[in-house]
Design an enzyme around this catalytic site. Structure first.
Site: not given
Ligand code: AP5
Length: 219
Positions: A13, A127, A171
């Site tokens: 995402k 990542r 997660r």
């Molecule tokens: P990446 O693009 O970083 O993936 P992502 O879907 O953004 O994954 P996240 O882990 O950042 O999402 P998340 O929802 O768990 O964490 P968040 O930061 O929101 O890609 C991942 C990897 O794959 C990278 O290395 C990239 O290079 C590679 N890649 C990407 N696309 C690719 C492709 N198509 N092909 C191959 N490789 C690829 O949340 C973190 C924490 O914050 C949560 O656990 C929670 O505690 C808190 N939090 C955040 N938002 C909320 C909310 N709304 N409510 C409550 N708590 C929240």
């Protein structure tokens, strides 16, 4: 263009949101990035969020909703936004609906990144993130030119604490229990567009751009 990106951790995402934000000049709002910045700065929000984030649990709704409402009120969202990682619970979704309604706005589309657990785990375990500018890399699929050094700013690359194996498992569980229900929530409102999150970065970006054109979000 007002979009929500929904999908499991590691679905890609953030990577797609950054690319689309740059290409179409819409603001990228990642609640994960905002909360990580708050933790780094030891702000009041950061202090409250840290323990939840370290375990891979969701930060309480009230706190996250407040953060998003404040962010959406800033003038740079007037031309559109991508909400990445928000909403993640039904309470967050209904709060967002009512905030947008007050402003006479709706979300154009919710993009659901349908991604296998195997892909999520592979992406999260590989990542690496730049300590300085936050750029994302992957040890196999998106390698930096120089080992552990950011291509953009030469900052040091590190592994996010919550990308370690035990936290990743939690997660993914939390996503199934508290967030996956939003797929039906948005499907029933007719705003869900499913894309295959297992595609490579360019394949996924092309699919989305095609969809935005079909919908006349862009020309
Ligand atoms: P990446 O693009 O970083 O993936 P992502 O879907 O953004 O994954 P996240 O882990 O950042 O999402 P998340 O929802 O768990 O964490 P968040 O930061 O929101 O890609 C991942 C990897 O794959 C990278 O290395 C990239 O290079 C590679 N890649 C990407 N696309 C690719 C492709 N198509 N092909 C191959 N490789 C690829 O949340 C973190 C924490 O914050 C949560 O656990 C929670 O505690 C808190 N939090 C955040 N938002 C909320 C909310 N709304 N409510 C409550 N708590 C929240």
């Amino acid at each position: 263009m007002r979009l929500i990106f929904l999908g499991p951790p590691g679905a890609g995402k953030g990577t797609q949101a950054k690319a689309i934000s740059k290409k179409f000049k819409v603001v990228h709002i990642s609640t994960g990035d905002i909360l990580r910045e708050a933790v780094k700065n030891k702000s009041e929000i950061g202090k409250q969020a840290k323990a939840f984030m370290d375990k891979g649990d969701l930060v309480p709704d009230e706190l996250v909703i407040k953060v998003v409402v404040e962010r959406l009120a800033r003038p740079d969202t007037a031309e559109g936004f991508i909400l990445d990682g928000f909403p993640r619970t039904e309470k967050q979704a209904t709060s967002l609906d009512s905030e947008l309604e007050k402003a006479g706005l709706t979300v154009d589309s919710v993009i659901y990144f349908d991604t296998s657990e195997e892909t999520s785990v592979k992406r999260l375990s590989g990542r690496r993130v730049c300590k300085n500018c936050g750029a994302n890399y992957h040890t196999i699929t998106m390698r930096p030119k120089k080992d552990r050094v950011c291509d953009i700013c030469a900052g040091e690359l590190y592994q996010r604490e919550d990308d370690k194996e035990v936290t990743v498992k939690n997660r993914l569980k939390v996503y199934q229990q508290q967030t996956a229900g939003l797929i039906d929530y948005y499907k029933s409102r007719g705003s869900l567009k499913t894309v295959c999150g297992d595609l490579n970065v360019d394949g996924l970006l092309n699919k989305m751009v095609e969809f935005f054109k079909e919908q006349s979000f862009i020309r």
